[in-house]
Scaffold this active site. Structure first.
Site, mmCIF file in Angstrom:
data_model
loop_
_atom_site.group_PDB
_atom_site.id
_atom_site.type_symbol
_atom_site.label_atom_id
_atom_site.label_comp_id
_atom_site.label_asym_id
_atom_site.label_seq_id
_atom_site.Cartn_x
_atom_site.Cartn_y
_atom_site.Cartn_z
ATOM 1 C CG ASN A 9 -1.439 1.231 1.841
ATOM 2 O OD1 ASN A 9 -1.455 2.702 0.288
ATOM 3 N ND2 ASN A 9 -2.552 1.567 2.556
ATOM 4 C CE LYS A 11 0.020 3.002 4.600
ATOM 5 N NZ LYS A 11 -0.260 3.124 5.920
ATOM 6 C CG HIS A 94 -5.870 1.869 5.783
ATOM 7 N ND1 HIS A 94 -5.181 2.675 6.828
ATOM 8 C CD2 HIS A 94 -4.469 0.775 5.138
ATOM 9 C CE1 HIS A 94 -3.746 2.408 6.053
ATOM 10 N NE2 HIS A 94 -4.139 1.178 5.916
ATOM 11 C CD GLU A 96 -3.338 5.566 6.597
ATOM 12 O OE1 GLU A 96 -2.885 5.340 5.278
ATOM 13 O OE2 GLU A 96 -2.096 4.653 7.653
ATOM 14 C CD GLU A 166 -3.050 -2.907 7.146
ATOM 15 O OE1 GLU A 166 -1.654 -2.405 6.839
ATOM 16 O OE2 GLU A 166 -3.813 -1.475 6.755
ATOM 17 N N GLY A 172 2.502 2.461 11.199
ATOM 18 C CA GLY A 172 3.888 3.002 11.197
ATOM 19 C C GLY A 172 4.582 3.657 12.480
ATOM 20 C CB SER A 212 5.855 -1.893 11.796
ATOM 21 O OG SER A 212 5.002 -0.907 12.133
HETATM 22 P P1 13P Z 1 3.179 0.401 7.244
HETATM 23 O O1 13P Z 1 3.907 -0.890 7.277
HETATM 24 O O2 13P Z 1 3.999 1.370 7.127
HETATM 25 O O3 13P Z 1 2.242 0.285 9.320
HETATM 26 O O4 13P Z 1 1.790 0.901 7.209
HETATM 27 C C1 13P Z 1 0.722 -0.576 7.293
HETATM 28 C C2 13P Z 1 -0.633 -0.455 6.684
HETATM 29 O O5 13P Z 1 -1.171 0.394 6.808
HETATM 30 C C3 13P Z 1 -0.761 -1.099 5.257
HETATM 31 O O6 13P Z 1 -1.783 -0.853 4.371
#
Ligand code: 13P
Length: 263
Positions: A9, A11, A94, A96, A166, A172, A212
């Site tokens: 992803n 983003k 997601h 976010e 997740e 992150g 992560s």
């Molecule tokens: P990270 O791997 O940066 O923690 O992000 C995970 C994520 O949100 C994938 O959709």
């Protein structure tokens, strides 16, 4: 049997030149394997990325879509628009999007319906926040999220659904769920599917872990019985790291022999 999937992803990262450079790098690192590899660039780059990856084993997928077919929804993109740029899979839910764009389980269930009606595959994301885990509510929060967005569907719909657990506190942050925490939740999710549907739906659905994941921890997480791959954020922006994670699947010990027989 369920598929093993690693999806990157991206983003809101990478303009067109950066997308071209990363895709070139990904092609250099890619090896034929039984793992399904996906990348989710920004909407503006989907068409170009799909063209660049035509004929390769890397699938280009979208990060989001609107539930309506078309209409007065400024700034939004529909399932048929995604299909018209060669995209057949979409990430929905997601954390976010839930946190910053007010996506709810109710609005997500409409997106789920629209994606499935359009013959698309969904990578459906969910996960608890830190306070839920501290209050020992993580399983009930996750069950609610899955139930409200997906449990109106027939069992057959799950052929086109990939689940992605997740935990919000691990995204992150550099902090991952421990392999045991991931396994416990993935097993719980599978049991929830057995109770709502049947054993074969539960056995056949791929459940990815995200939060992560890095080359250094991927193998340990992927070696867990109910972890079928990963949804990768930060580490997906570097081709070497991303393919180190993809290759960690094939070397993780719980995988059947054919998954170890990577060229
Ligand atoms: P990270 O791997 O940066 O923690 O992000 C995970 C994520 O949100 C994938 O959709």
């Amino acid at each position: 049997m369920r598929k093993h999937v690693v999806a990157g992803n991206w983003k809101m990262n990478n303009d067109i030149p950066q997308t071209e450079a990363l895709i070139q790098d990904l092609k250099r690192h890619a090896k034929t394997s039984e793992v399904e590899v996906m990348i989710a660039p920004s909407a503006t780059n989907l068409w170009h990325a799909s063209e660049l990856l035509k004929g390769s084993d890397i699938e280009v997928i979208a990060q989001n879509m609107h539930f309506a077919e078309n209409g007065a929804f400024t700034g939004e993109i529909s399932a048929s628009m995604l299909k018209s740029v060669g995209v057949k899979t979409v990430i929905l839910g997601h954390s976010e999007r839930r946190a910053y764009y007010n996506e709810t389980d109710k609005s997500l269930s409409k997106k789920v319906n629209s994606a499935l009606d359009n013959g698309m595959t969904i990578v459906f994301c969910f996960g608890e926040e830190l306070q839920d885990r501290k209050a020992d509510m993580h399983q009930s929060v996750v069950k609610d999220q899955i139930q409200s967005a997906l449990f109106h569907l027939d069992a057959s719909a799950f052929k086109n659904i990939i689940l992605a657990y997740e935990p919000v506190w691990a995204i992150g942050t550099g902090e991952t769920a421990s392999p045991d925490q991931a396994q416990e939740m993935h097993h719980f999710i599978r049991n929830t599917l057995v109770n709502q549907y049947n054993q074969s739906v539960a056995d056949d659905v791929s459940i990815l872990y995200g939060g992560s994941v890095k080359p250094s921890n991927a193998k340990e997480i992927f070696s867990k019985q109910d972890v079928d791959g990963g949804l990768i954020g930060g580490a997906a922006l570097n081709a070497e790291d991303f393919f180190a994670i993809v290759n960690a699947i094939s070397s993780a010990s719980n995988f059947p022999l054919e998954f170890n027989a990577i060229s």
